[in-house]
Design a protein around this motif. Structure first.
Motif, PDB file in Angstrom:
ATOM      1  N   PRO A  30      -7.651  10.864  -6.055  1.00 54.28           N
ATOM      2  CA  PRO A  30      -7.026  11.351  -4.837  1.00 54.28           C
ATOM      3  C   PRO A  30      -5.450  11.531  -4.794  1.00 54.28           C
ATOM      4  CG  PRO A  30      -7.888   9.349  -4.402  1.00 54.28           C
ATOM      5  CD  PRO A  30      -8.275   9.922  -5.730  1.00 54.28           C
ATOM      6  N   PRO A  31      -4.811  12.459  -4.160  1.00 54.11           N
ATOM      7  CA  PRO A  31      -3.232  12.236  -4.067  1.00 54.11           C
ATOM      8  C   PRO A  31      -2.781  11.151  -3.334  1.00 54.11           C
ATOM      9  CG  PRO A  31      -4.270  14.568  -3.280  1.00 54.11           C
ATOM     10  CD  PRO A  31      -5.498  13.684  -3.685  1.00 54.11           C
ATOM     11  N   ALA A  32      -1.683  10.706  -3.830  1.00 53.78           N
ATOM     12  CA  ALA A  32      -1.199   9.478  -3.152  1.00 53.78           C
ATOM     13  C   ALA A  32      -0.731   9.695  -1.697  1.00 53.78           C
ATOM     14  CB  ALA A  32      -0.206   8.675  -3.906  1.00 53.78           C
ATOM     15  N   GLU A  33      -0.355  11.029  -1.260  1.00 55.77           N
ATOM     16  CA  GLU A  33      -0.104  11.402  -0.118  1.00 55.77           C
ATOM     17  C   GLU A  33      -0.933  12.830   0.054  1.00 55.77           C
ATOM     18  OE1 GLU A  33       4.332  13.090  -0.813  1.00 55.77           O
ATOM     19  OE2 GLU A  33       3.987  11.229  -0.953  1.00 55.77           O
ATOM     20  N   PRO A  34      -1.010  13.280   1.543  1.00 55.37           N
ATOM     21  CA  PRO A  34      -1.916  14.198   1.688  1.00 55.37           C
ATOM     22  C   PRO A  34      -1.381  15.380   1.280  1.00 55.37           C
ATOM     23  CG  PRO A  34      -1.955  12.888   3.570  1.00 55.37           C
ATOM     24  CD  PRO A  34      -1.150  12.020   2.519  1.00 55.37           C
ATOM     25  N   GLY A  35      -1.924  16.321   0.433  1.00 60.04           N
ATOM     26  CA  GLY A  35      -1.338  17.581  -0.141  1.00 60.04           C
ATOM     27  C   GLY A  35      -0.456  17.164  -1.215  1.00 60.04           C
ATOM     28  N   GLY A  36      -0.374  16.201  -1.573  1.00 56.37           N
ATOM     29  CA  GLY A  36       0.494  15.956  -2.945  1.00 56.37           C
ATOM     30  C   GLY A  36       0.048  16.155  -4.380  1.00 56.37           C
ATOM     31  N   ASP A  37       0.669  15.720  -5.180  1.00 55.30           N
ATOM     32  CA  ASP A  37       0.042  15.940  -6.634  1.00 55.30           C
ATOM     33  C   ASP A  37      -1.153  15.252  -6.790  1.00 55.30           C
ATOM     34  OD1 ASP A  37       1.921  17.662  -7.422  1.00 55.30           O
ATOM     35  OD2 ASP A  37       3.355  16.123  -8.181  1.00 55.30           O
ATOM     36  N   PRO A  38      -2.003  15.406  -7.618  1.00 57.78           N
ATOM     37  CA  PRO A  38      -3.154  14.509  -8.230  1.00 57.78           C
ATOM     38  C   PRO A  38      -2.563  13.172  -8.176  1.00 57.78           C
ATOM     39  CG  PRO A  38      -3.367  16.577  -9.464  1.00 57.78           C
ATOM     40  CD  PRO A  38      -2.074  16.567  -8.628  1.00 57.78           C
ATOM     41  N   GLY A  39      -3.469  12.156  -8.064  1.00 55.79           N
ATOM     42  CA  GLY A  39      -3.176  10.907  -8.175  1.00 55.79           C
ATOM     43  C   GLY A  39      -2.623  10.591  -9.410  1.00 55.79           C
ATOM     44  N   GLU A  40      -3.222  10.890 -10.621  1.00 53.66           N
ATOM     45  CA  GLU A  40      -2.646  10.692 -11.894  1.00 53.66           C
ATOM     46  C   GLU A  40      -0.855  10.780 -12.116  1.00 53.66           C
ATOM     47  OE1 GLU A  40      -6.990  11.338 -12.059  1.00 53.66           O
ATOM     48  OE2 GLU A  40      -5.273  12.445 -11.181  1.00 53.66           O
ATOM     49  N   ALA A  41      -0.651  11.770 -11.461  1.00 53.41           N
ATOM     50  CA  ALA A  41       0.782  11.958 -11.611  1.00 53.41           C
ATOM     51  C   ALA A  41       1.612  11.042 -10.864  1.00 53.41           C
ATOM     52  CB  ALA A  41       1.175  13.454 -10.951  1.00 53.41           C
ATOM     53  N   THR A  42       1.102  10.354  -9.638  1.00 52.08           N
ATOM     54  CA  THR A  42       1.737   9.424  -9.034  1.00 52.08           C
ATOM     55  C   THR A  42       1.615   8.017  -9.778  1.00 52.08           C
ATOM     56  OG1 THR A  42       1.552  10.788  -7.038  1.00 52.08           O
ATOM     57  CG2 THR A  42       1.791   8.048  -6.884  1.00 52.08           C
ATOM     58  N   LEU A  43       0.376   7.851 -10.351  1.00 55.68           N
ATOM     59  CA  LEU A  43      -0.081   6.645 -11.062  1.00 55.68           C
ATOM     60  C   LEU A  43       1.148   6.537 -12.220  1.00 55.68           C
ATOM     61  CD1 LEU A  43      -1.849   4.313 -11.775  1.00 55.68           C
ATOM     62  CD2 LEU A  43      -3.306   6.175 -13.043  1.00 55.68           C
ATOM     63  N   ILE A  44       1.366   7.311 -12.910  1.00 55.93           N
ATOM     64  CA  ILE A  44       2.414   7.404 -13.823  1.00 55.93           C
ATOM     65  C   ILE A  44       3.681   6.559 -13.328  1.00 55.93           C
ATOM     66  CG2 ILE A  44       3.669   8.158 -15.858  1.00 55.93           C
ATOM     67  CD1 ILE A  44       1.486  10.046 -16.131  1.00 55.93           C
ATOM     68  N   SER A  45       4.307   7.146 -12.454  1.00 55.07           N
ATOM     69  CA  SER A  45       5.215   6.483 -11.547  1.00 55.07           C
ATOM     70  C   SER A  45       5.219   5.163 -11.129  1.00 55.07           C
ATOM     71  CB  SER A  45       5.834   7.286 -10.413  1.00 55.07           C
ATOM     72  OG  SER A  45       6.115   8.759 -10.616  1.00 55.07           O
ATOM     73  N   TRP A  46       4.059   4.681 -10.855  1.00 53.13           N
ATOM     74  CA  TRP A  46       3.803   3.343 -10.232  1.00 53.13           C
ATOM     75  C   TRP A  46       3.700   2.516 -11.601  1.00 53.13           C
ATOM     76  CZ3 TRP A  46      -0.785   4.611  -6.826  1.00 53.13           C
ATOM     77  CH2 TRP A  46      -0.543   5.221  -5.516  1.00 53.13           C
ATOM     78  N   LEU A  47       3.069   3.036 -12.789  1.00 51.13           N
ATOM     79  CA  LEU A  47       3.002   2.075 -13.793  1.00 51.13           C
ATOM     80  C   LEU A  47       4.303   1.828 -14.394  1.00 51.13           C
ATOM     81  CD1 LEU A  47      -0.065   3.841 -15.543  1.00 51.13           C
ATOM     82  CD2 LEU A  47       0.214   1.509 -14.751  1.00 51.13           C
ATOM     83  N   ARG A  48       5.330   2.908 -14.448  1.00 51.08           N
ATOM     84  CA  ARG A  48       6.756   2.519 -15.007  1.00 51.08           C
ATOM     85  C   ARG A  48       7.298   1.505 -14.273  1.00 51.08           C
ATOM     86  NH1 ARG A  48       7.274   8.237 -14.662  1.00 51.08           N
ATOM     87  NH2 ARG A  48       7.131   9.224 -16.793  1.00 51.08           N
ATOM     88  N   SER A  49       7.006   1.170 -12.878  1.00 47.79           N
ATOM     89  CA  SER A  49       7.564   0.159 -12.218  1.00 47.79           C
ATOM     90  C   SER A  49       6.818  -1.179 -12.344  1.00 47.79           C
ATOM     91  CB  SER A  49       7.829   0.527 -10.796  1.00 47.79           C
ATOM     92  OG  SER A  49       8.482   1.773 -10.700  1.00 47.79           O
ATOM     93  N   ASP A  50       5.723  -1.284 -13.272  1.00 43.98           N
ATOM     94  CA  ASP A  50       4.915  -2.184 -13.453  1.00 43.98           C
ATOM     95  C   ASP A  50       5.253  -3.329 -14.589  1.00 43.98           C
ATOM     96  OD1 ASP A  50       2.128  -3.446 -12.264  1.00 43.98           O
ATOM     97  OD2 ASP A  50       1.851  -3.281 -14.535  1.00 43.98           O
ATOM     98  N   PRO A  51       4.981  -4.601 -14.376  1.00 37.36           N
ATOM     99  CA  PRO A  51       5.286  -5.446 -15.851  1.00 37.36           C
ATOM    100  C   PRO A  51       4.487  -5.029 -16.954  1.00 37.36           C
ATOM    101  CG  PRO A  51       4.992  -6.736 -13.799  1.00 37.36           C
ATOM    102  CD  PRO A  51       4.714  -5.317 -13.340  1.00 37.36           C
TER     103      PRO A  51
END
Length: 177
Positions: A30-51
């Motif tokens: 699911p999108p991280a925010e209503p009407g946003g990109d699919p969650g996978e697109a946001t996941l990559i951003s989150w992963l870049r900030s993860d150890p």
């Protein structure tokens, strides 16, 4: 087509490819925010900030200078042993079925093996990922993060594998969904 490591200027193009690839996907996060990109697109951003981010295992497929596909593998664990979580893997919809995803899979698995990684886990269609050596985790000593995933949670061992078993745990951003 050329496969290379992600570069700092690729971030927005990768997000666009991932969003396009998963927008109509049957089992998209699911999108991280209503009407946003699919969650996978946001996941990559989150992963870049993860150890758990491993820059050498974030690869893009290029046609001329256009990014047409992306794959990433991040630090995961099987029990207390290091492993990799593969995904998301994305290919522009108009380029799907032309070998881009296969090229990305072969490249990331080869790079992981060259790094001395031992096992890779992913959530996906067994009919597709079986061609890359993945098997349902239920047939191994690796336990799926979610039993409801059944045979869709799969693992592939690499050259340095030594009979690891236990629960599979993705990098922490995967838990945000």
């Amino acid at each position: 087509m050329l496969i290379r490591r992600e570069r700092s200027g690729d971030t927005e193009a990768i997000r666009a490819v991932t969003a396009a690839a998963f927008r109509a996907a049957e089992h998209s996060a699911p999108p991280a925010e209503p009407g946003g990109d699919p969650g996978e697109a946001t996941l990559i951003s989150w992963l870049r900030s993860d150890p758990g981010w491993i820059p050498e295992l974030s690869l893009v497929a290029l046609d001329s200078d256009e990014i047409i596909g992306h794959v990433v593998a991040t630090r995961a664990h099987v029990g207390s042993c290091p492993a990799l979580g593969l995904g998301p893997i994305s290919v522009l919809p108009e380029r799907q079925g032309a070998g881009v995803g296969s090229a990305l899979m072969h490249a990331v698995l080869g790079a992981a093996d060259a790094r001395g990684e031992t096992v890779v886990g992913l959530l996906g269609d067994p009919a597709y990922y079986g061609r890359f050596g993945f098997v349902p985790a239920s047939t191994t000593a690796v336990t799926s993060p979610d039993p409801a995933w059944g045979d869709y949670f799969q693992v592939r061992t690499l050259s340095d594998y030594e009979d690891q078993g236990g629960p599979f745990q993705y990098a922490s951003p995967f838990d945000r969904f």
